[in-house]
Design a protein around this motif. Structure first.
Motif, PDB file in Angstrom:
ATOM      1  N   LEU A 194     -50.862  14.775 -48.880  1.00  0.00           N
ATOM      2  CA  LEU A 194     -51.899  15.668 -49.371  1.00  0.00           C
ATOM      3  C   LEU A 194     -51.658  17.132 -49.002  1.00  0.00           C
ATOM      4  N   MET A 217     -50.018  19.526 -51.794  1.00  0.00           N
ATOM      5  CA  MET A 217     -50.975  20.476 -52.342  1.00  0.00           C
ATOM      6  C   MET A 217     -50.549  21.909 -52.052  1.00  0.00           C
ATOM      7  N   LEU A 223     -59.656  21.824 -49.352  1.00  0.00           N
ATOM      8  CA  LEU A 223     -59.797  20.397 -49.067  1.00  0.00           C
ATOM      9  C   LEU A 223     -61.244  19.929 -49.019  1.00  0.00           C
ATOM     10  N   SER A 229     -58.612  15.447 -53.014  1.00  0.00           N
ATOM     11  CA  SER A 229     -57.207  15.406 -53.411  1.00  0.00           C
ATOM     12  C   SER A 229     -56.940  16.124 -54.723  1.00  0.00           C
ATOM     13  N   ARG A 230     -57.991  16.475 -55.444  1.00  0.00           N
ATOM     14  CA  ARG A 230     -57.821  17.167 -56.734  1.00  0.00           C
ATOM     15  C   ARG A 230     -58.884  18.250 -56.842  1.00  0.00           C
ATOM     16  N   LEU A 276     -49.712  13.426 -58.547  1.00  0.00           N
ATOM     17  CA  LEU A 276     -50.864  12.729 -57.979  1.00  0.00           C
ATOM     18  C   LEU A 276     -51.168  11.432 -58.724  1.00  0.00           C
ATOM     19  N   TYR A 307     -55.834  12.947 -41.369  1.00  0.00           N
ATOM     20  CA  TYR A 307     -56.299  13.884 -42.383  1.00  0.00           C
ATOM     21  C   TYR A 307     -56.198  15.313 -41.866  1.00  0.00           C
ATOM     22  N   PRO A 308     -55.658  16.246 -42.651  1.00  0.00           N
ATOM     23  CA  PRO A 308     -55.402  16.205 -44.093  1.00  0.00           C
ATOM     24  C   PRO A 308     -53.954  15.908 -44.483  1.00  0.00           C
ATOM     25  N   TYR A 352     -52.767  13.123 -45.149  1.00  0.00           N
ATOM     26  CA  TYR A 352     -52.884  12.135 -46.215  1.00  0.00           C
ATOM     27  C   TYR A 352     -54.356  12.022 -46.598  1.00  0.00           C
ATOM     28  N   PRO A 353     -54.652  11.670 -47.849  1.00  0.00           N
ATOM     29  CA  PRO A 353     -56.061  11.549 -48.249  1.00  0.00           C
ATOM     30  C   PRO A 353     -56.770  10.460 -47.457  1.00  0.00           C
ATOM     31  N   PRO A 412     -56.253   8.520 -55.216  1.00  0.00           N
ATOM     32  CA  PRO A 412     -56.818   9.700 -54.548  1.00  0.00           C
ATOM     33  C   PRO A 412     -57.440  10.710 -55.522  1.00  0.00           C
TER      34      PRO A 412
END
Length: 553
Positions: free
Chosen positions: A168, A172, A204, A210-211, A228, A508-509, A511-512, A521
């Motif tokens: 993530l 990102m 975040l 995640s989006r 993603l 985190y962050p 990974y989601p 995610p």
């Protein structure tokens, strides 16, 4: 373990350097690629160093390397080229899609530049390192030496996902930088401002972490949605990856790889070295130092050489023929993170020494459980509860912008982290190589994550991460014990220190947060995530254990 003498650099009078000249070339399909070319201001012909970048050639990767003038003053023509769709080069940037053909065309073009003697070397880190591998797959005649740094080997496992979980923070952050560059090229002012701000403070906290909205609004500017929503692995990833492009191909180009203990793509760096070592007729060398993805290592003191000094010796040897001994150094050189010294090995030791998890069921309390040589006869059960409203944070390591050996003692004291610690060592213990974990774990949700961190617990109370691994268990995955691949390490535990394994349901962050439902995610809102209870078994007929690469000092 041998300790090789350092490479001796030849010292020559520095040359004057001409002002840079912008020079263009055409790829085989007609796209114009632009480069800035730096030449010595002296008679004669010179080897060419080619760097192909996404960040805009005027920055010239100077965050990692000396300015191209530095190399030109030492007798090289240096060409810094914008890859397709970046800087002022034509086309649309689609990560890795055209770097194989474009890279080979660029090598041939560089060999033909005025002042070139026909020999080309490539260097660059991250994406520019991967671009070297892809160009090599075309086997361009003029390519005589390479130094890929912090590069990786497989796009799916080194750039987009790790252990089945989306990378993530790393993915990102890079996507936002790519999108910002695209918006600048297209003079989309509103998008540029919004994306630039997001690069400085990752968004975040959006409804879909995640989006985030900024990437949904400006999805046209980058690849993020594609990555993603393609969990893979599969053919679409294979088409982008050097590990597939170079599979089975013999190579005769001398390669020095530079990896970093805190670089997200270290596993791929090691995989590339293993693959090339088997089939290369030219020298192949691996050097892993204390660097992160930015090439920084402020915690390592003065023991970390610059990328420039390392690769200049390589290029002087293989592009100029100088007898500086670069090819005689050990095939693997590792920086010991705790002893702060370099170690030379013929290869990475295997992870074959077991340490078993043992507990009285209170590994999630401050006293924790134990790591010991033998599996306990009696089985045990530790219960770990992951709360998505307060996920275990990523502290240090390789997968977040604040990478490095950050003290995680406070994180290990959380009730949602299970810890297992050895007794203090009575004599120094050297670990050098990859680490693996086999853990018997189940959960009350169809999908869950397991984050594993191997740390050194120092006598002063600091807990410094040495290697990390992450695994996402998808619905229907009943493999037990679960194998979590941790990254490699080189560290000597001093007397009185201990090893610790920390297990959690999130990191985190980096990974989601796993919602527990099996949803992707990009489809998971903050409100959708549910608490997950993990049951960690050990002893008896379900022995959970670490496998360590113990080496001789």
């Amino acid at each position: 373990m041998t300790h090789m003498a350092p490479v001796i650099l030849e010292h020559h009078p520095l040359l004057a350097v001409r002002p840079p000249e912008t020079v263009s070339m055409r790829t085989r399909d007609g796209a114009r690629l632009d480069a800035d070319v730096y030449r010595p201001d002296a008679p004669g012909s010179w080897p060419v160093l080619l760097v192909r970048v996404t960040c805009g050639r005027r920055t010239a990767l100077t965050s990692h390397y000396a300015h191209p003038r530095w190399y030109a003053a030492r007798g090289y023509v240096v060409a810094v080229q914008d890859v397709r769709g970046c800087g002022t080069s034509e086309g649309r940037f689609r990560p890795f899609e055209t770097e194989r053909e474009d890279g080979a065309d660029a090598v041939a073009w560089a060999a033909s530049l005025p002042g070139s003697n026909g020999a080309v070397g490539m260097y660059g880190c991250g994406y520019a390192g991967m671009a070297q591998w892809l160009a090599l797959a075309e086997r361009p005649d003029a390519l005589r030496a390479m130094v890929p740094a912090l590069a990786g080997w497989d796009v799916f496992t080194d750039w987009a996902y790790e252990g089945g979980a989306f990378r993530l923070a790393d993915a990102m952050g890079w996507a936002l930088r790519c999108a910002t560059e695209s918006a600048r090229r297209l003079e989309d002012g509103a998008a540029f401002r919004a994306l630039l701000q997001a690069t400085r403070d990752l968004p975040l906290g959006d409804e879909i972490p995640s989006r985030p909205k900024v990437l949904r609004d400006y999805a046209r500017h980058c690849h993020y949605d594609d990555w993603l929503t393609t969990p893979g692995p599969g053919s679409s990833w294979d088409a982008l990856s050097p590990c597939c492009s170079l599979a089975g191909l013999p190579t005769d180009v001398p390669v020095l790889q530079i990896g970093g203990w805190y670089d997200p793509r270290l596993n791929g760096t090691l995989d590339a070295h293993a693959a090339l070592s088997e089939r290369s007729s030219a020298p192949v060398r691996l050097l892993v130092g204390p660097w992160d993805a930015n090439g920084d290592a402020p915690w390592a003191g003065t023991e970390a050489p610059s990328f420039d000094s390392l690769q200049l010796a390589w290029f002087d040897r293989f592009l100029k023929g100088e007898p500086n001994g670069a090819e005689r150094a050990g095939p693997v050189r590792l920086f010991d993170l705790l002893a702060r010294r370099w170690r030379d090995l013929p290869a990475l030791p295997a992870a074959i020494t077991p340490l078993h998890l043992s507990s009285d069921g209170l590994a999630c309390r401050r006293q924790g459980g134990d790591l010991q040589a033998h599996s306990p006869d009696e089985s045990f059960l530790d219960v770990l509860v992951h709360d998505p409203r307060d996920p275990v944070p990523t502290v240090g390591g390789h997968a977040v912008p604040d990478a490095g050996p950050r003290d995680r003692a406070a994180v290990d004291a959380r009730p949602d982290v299970a810890t297992y610690t050895t007794a203090p060592v009575a004599e120094p213990l050297l670990l050098a190589g990859r680490v693996a974990l086999e853990v018997w774990v189940e959960a009350d949700a169809p999908s869950f994550d397991v984050s594993a961190v191997l740390s050194a617990v120092l006598p002063d109370g600091r807990v410094l991460p040495l290697a990390q691994g992450h695994a996402r268990v998808e619905p229907g995955d009943n493999q037990r014990p679960l194998t979590v691949t941790l990254r490699a390490v080189c560290a000597t535990l001093p007397v009185g220190s201990a090893l610790r394994l920390s297990l959690a349901g999130a990191s985190y962050p980096a990974y989601p947060v796993n919602p527990g439902t099996g949803a992707e995610p990009g489809e998971t809102r903050l409100v959708d995530a549910q608490p997950i209870t993990l049951l960690i078994h050990g002893g008896g007929n379900r022995p959970s254990r670490l496998l360590l690469p113990v080496a001789e000092d």
